[in-house]
Design an enzyme around this catalytic site. Structure first.
Site, PDB file in Angstrom:
ATOM      1  CE  LYS A  22     113.215  22.588  59.686  1.00 15.98           C
ATOM      2  NZ  LYS A  22     114.068  23.656  59.242  1.00 15.98           N
ATOM      3  CG  ASN A  23     111.341  24.919  56.979  1.00 12.85           C
ATOM      4  OD1 ASN A  23     111.972  25.018  58.206  1.00 12.85           O
ATOM      5  ND2 ASN A  23     111.858  24.555  55.732  1.00 12.85           N
ATOM      6  CB  CYS A 115     124.742  28.353  57.803  1.00 13.14           C
ATOM      7  SG  CYS A 115     123.318  27.235  57.426  1.00 13.14           S
ATOM      8  NE  ARG A 120     120.487  29.423  55.217  1.00 19.56           N
ATOM      9  CZ  ARG A 120     119.879  28.798  55.752  1.00 19.56           C
ATOM     10  NH1 ARG A 120     120.308  27.801  56.632  1.00 19.56           N
ATOM     11  NH2 ARG A 120     118.257  28.882  56.002  1.00 19.56           N
ATOM     12  CG  ASP A 309     114.746  22.809  52.448  1.00 21.66           C
ATOM     13  OD1 ASP A 309     115.925  22.911  52.489  1.00 21.66           O
ATOM     14  OD2 ASP A 309     113.766  23.467  52.727  1.00 21.66           O
ATOM     15  NE  ARG A 401     118.897  22.945  63.970  1.00 20.61           N
ATOM     16  CZ  ARG A 401     119.817  24.083  63.628  1.00 20.61           C
ATOM     17  NH1 ARG A 401     120.967  23.938  63.705  1.00 20.61           N
ATOM     18  NH2 ARG A 401     119.068  25.101  63.694  1.00 20.61           N
TER      19      ARG A 401
HETATM   20  N1  EPU Z   1     119.400  35.192  50.493  1.00 20.34           N
HETATM   21  C1  EPU Z   1     120.207  36.541  50.299  1.00 20.34           C
HETATM   22  N2  EPU Z   1     119.823  37.491  51.041  1.00 20.34           N
HETATM   23  C2  EPU Z   1     118.808  37.275  52.114  1.00 20.34           C
HETATM   24  C3  EPU Z   1     118.181  36.147  52.284  1.00 20.34           C
HETATM   25  C4  EPU Z   1     118.514  34.974  51.488  1.00 20.34           C
HETATM   26  O1  EPU Z   1     120.910  36.641  49.518  1.00 20.34           O
HETATM   27  O2  EPU Z   1     118.633  38.245  52.906  1.00 20.34           O
HETATM   28  C5  EPU Z   1     119.556  34.045  49.426  1.00 20.34           C
HETATM   29  C6  EPU Z   1     120.174  32.778  50.301  1.00 20.34           C
HETATM   30  O3  EPU Z   1     121.332  32.964  50.487  1.00 20.34           O
HETATM   31  C7  EPU Z   1     119.662  31.731  49.148  1.00 20.34           C
HETATM   32  C8  EPU Z   1     118.379  32.101  48.667  1.00 20.34           C
HETATM   33  O4  EPU Z   1     118.396  33.616  49.068  1.00 20.34           O
HETATM   34  O5  EPU Z   1     120.646  31.623  48.220  1.00 20.34           O
HETATM   35  C9  EPU Z   1     117.135  31.713  49.432  1.00 20.34           C
HETATM   36  O6  EPU Z   1     117.341  31.713  50.835  1.00 20.34           O
HETATM   37  P1  EPU Z   1     116.045  31.830  51.619  1.00 20.34           P
HETATM   38  O7  EPU Z   1     116.052  33.153  52.294  1.00 20.34           O
HETATM   39  O8  EPU Z   1     114.620  31.570  50.941  1.00 20.34           O
HETATM   40  O9  EPU Z   1     116.251  30.762  52.717  1.00 20.34           O
HETATM   41  P2  EPU Z   1     115.701  30.916  54.410  1.00 20.34           P
HETATM   42  O10 EPU Z   1     114.365  31.640  54.168  1.00 20.34           O
HETATM   43  O11 EPU Z   1     116.675  31.345  55.011  1.00 20.34           O
HETATM   44  C10 EPU Z   1     114.063  28.709  54.189  1.00 20.34           C
HETATM   45  C11 EPU Z   1     113.969  27.512  54.670  1.00 20.34           C
HETATM   46  C12 EPU Z   1     115.115  26.301  54.478  1.00 20.34           C
HETATM   47  C13 EPU Z   1     115.389  26.333  52.831  1.00 20.34           C
HETATM   48  C14 EPU Z   1     115.222  27.720  52.266  1.00 20.34           C
HETATM   49  C15 EPU Z   1     114.841  27.704  50.742  1.00 20.34           C
HETATM   50  C16 EPU Z   1     113.006  28.021  56.944  1.00 20.34           C
HETATM   51  C17 EPU Z   1     112.964  27.841  58.369  1.00 20.34           C
HETATM   52  N3  EPU Z   1     113.925  27.583  56.215  1.00 20.34           N
HETATM   53  O12 EPU Z   1     115.574  29.280  54.454  1.00 20.34           O
HETATM   54  O13 EPU Z   1     115.137  25.253  54.819  1.00 20.34           O
HETATM   55  O14 EPU Z   1     116.255  25.577  52.392  1.00 20.34           O
HETATM   56  O15 EPU Z   1     113.993  28.425  52.727  1.00 20.34           O
HETATM   57  O16 EPU Z   1     113.839  27.132  50.481  1.00 20.34           O
HETATM   58  O17 EPU Z   1     112.026  27.969  56.229  1.00 20.34           O
HETATM   59  C18 EPU Z   1     115.798  23.383  55.848  1.00 20.34           C
HETATM   60  O18 EPU Z   1     114.624  22.936  56.513  1.00 20.34           O
HETATM   61  O19 EPU Z   1     116.503  22.256  55.805  1.00 20.34           O
HETATM   62  C19 EPU Z   1     116.093  24.418  55.384  1.00 20.34           C
HETATM   63  C20 EPU Z   1     117.231  24.921  55.219  1.00 20.34           C
END
Ligand code: EPU
Length: 422
Positions: A22-23, A115, A120, A309, A401
């Site tokens: 999915k991701n 969220c 986030r 995750d 989802r």
């Molecule tokens: N963060 C910031 N600023 C930003 C972006 C992120 O401070 O602009 C922080 C977040 O708050 C968090 C950390 O950086 O503490 C990591 O977040 P990341 O941006 O890596 O998360 P994401 O890219 O939004 C993806 C996955 C999530 C998974 C995270 C971490 C997808 C669609 N989502 O989210 O997956 O938990 O990486 O590995 O790829 C799930 O599948 O259940 C899910 C939540």
């Protein structure tokens, strides 16, 4: 709305095929906006998040066909505004911003709302795009990004307070493919899904090196073309089935098929530390259930560390395993919504900040529980498999989802689960 009734006590045996990730699918679908050419993407899981992304692409003007896991996208004429009604349903919608900006020189995407797994922010996404010369404004809850002329390649440090960002790296990498000159992302996320996206972009004609490391170098090109791609196996779905096998597996154990064990090293290590025997084949993983198992300590980290995750599912497993386990969440410190629900089922868990201290109990007992987010819901299904009685899991749209037919796959392994209307 559906709910799941999970009858505890069945023993799981046999094999299960793992779906496409999915991701990986979400940013790869978004990346199709970078070209007018036709993109064919295979093994896209049929889950509601990929459906939302397809709806967003269609709303932006792309023609999309979907059949048996293959999605064909032709984004010939597109607009630059992603609508709030769709974007608010899924935070990952933010990853259309980089491609729209790169192709149309402007994008308007609603600011993702709150969220349940924590605050986030998207500051790093915006920092990345600003680093390429884009101007960012907030207006009426929307993020507007635009640039005069081409984006300009630059050296951009992207590490944040909680380490690297997966979708932030994706957004910047996609935007940089069409920038003038070379972009270097320092502190990039190394997750396999980032590498999968880079592979897809390179097939489209991008010039990206270093994906899978902390330093990604992107040499901008004039345009990208259509291509074909097969999405990698979903390592989190695979990890979830390994935990299902660990908690409820029969003597013959469970085999995962169409899986990449390399992406699961940290998860397999913890299961081995607990005492499970795991055999890795070319694209299979077999988990044996045998001698008594004990809990252990886990800390979530960016890849190649233990994934956030998988944290909820391991909490469910440790809750029924002998000994004391300590689980620390460093990526999303508030991601413990499953804990109060597991406690309703008799789990002995204390939360201290971002750490859960879990004392294994002899057995859990069924109770009505509430799914709160994707992985928390999966943890409740796993707990229900071993609990005494019938666990009623409400709000299962969360699980739909991101898990393709999880109830049917578990039933094929021998579980007893009914899906009923609430
Ligand atoms: N963060 C910031 N600023 C930003 C972006 C992120 O401070 O602009 C922080 C977040 O708050 C968090 C950390 O950086 O503490 C990591 O977040 P990341 O941006 O890596 O998360 P994401 O890219 O939004 C993806 C996955 C999530 C998974 C995270 C971490 C997808 C669609 N989502 O989210 O997956 O938990 O990486 O590995 O790829 C799930 O599948 O259940 C899910 C939540």
């Amino acid at each position: 709305m559906d709910k799941l009734l999970v009858h505890g006590g069945a023993q799981l045996e046999g094999s299960v095929a793992i779906s496409g990730s999915k991701n990986s699918s979400l940013p790869i679908l978004a990346a199709t906006l970078l070209t007018k050419g036709t993109c064919v993407i295979r093994r896209v899981p049929d889950v509601s998040d990929t459906n939302y992304m397809i709806q967003i692409l269609q709303n932006l003007g792309a023609e999309v066909e979907r059949a048996s896991g293959t999605v064909i996208v032709k984004a010939e004429n597109i607009k630059s505004e992603a609508p709030y009604e769709l974007v608010r349903k899924m935070r990952a919608s933010i990853c259309v911003m980089g491609p729209l900006l790169a192709r149309l020189k402007e994008a308007s995407v609603s600011m993702p709302g709150g969220c349940v797994i924590g605050d986030r922010p998207v500051d790093l996404h915006l920092k990345g795009l600003e680093g390429l010369g884009a101007e960012v404004q907030m207006e009426g809850g929307d993020i507007l990004v635009k640039c005069e002329g081409d984006l300009q390649g630059a050296e951009i440090p992207l590490r944040g307070r909680h380490g690297s960002t997966v979708l932030g790296t994706d957004n910047l990498m996609m935007a940089a493919t069409l920038a003038e000159g070379t972009t270097v992302i320092e502190g990039a996320a190394c997750e396999p899904e980032v590498t999968d996206l880079a592979d897809f972009l390179n097939k489209m004609g991008a010039k990206i090196e270093g994906a899978g490391t902390r330093r990604i170098v992107i040499e901008g090109v004039k345009e990208l073309h259509g291509t074909e791609h097969r999405v990698i196996p979903d390592r989190i779905e695979a990890g979830t089935f390994l935990v299902a096998a660990a908690m409820a597996g029969g003597p013959k154990g469970v085999t995962l098929k169409r899986v990449n064990a390399e992406h699961l090293t940290a998860v397999i290590d913890v299961l081995q530390q607990c005492g499970f025997t795991i055999e890795v084949g070319e694209d299979t993983i077999h988990l044996h259930n045998g001698a008594e198992k004990v809990g252990c300590n886990v800390t979530t980290e960016p890849y190649s560390g233990f994934p956030t995750d998988m944290q909820a599912q391991f909490c469910a497993m440790f809750a029924t395993m002998k000994g004391l386990s300590v689980v620390t969440e460093t990526i999303f410190p508030q991601r413990f919504m499953h804990v109060p629900e597991l406690k309703r089922m008799g789990a002995d868990i204390e939360l201290e900040g971002a750490t859960a201290i879990i004392k294994g109990v002899e057995s859990l007992s069924a109770a009505p529980v509430m799914a709160s987010d994707l992985r928390a819901s999966a943890a409740l299904v796993l707990a229900g498999l071993t609990a005494k009685g019938v666990t009623e899991i409400n709000r299962v749209y969360h699980i739909d989802r991101g898990y393709e037919h999880i109830d049917e796959k578990l039933i094929d392994l021998g579980a007893r689960i009914d899906r009923v209307k609430e």
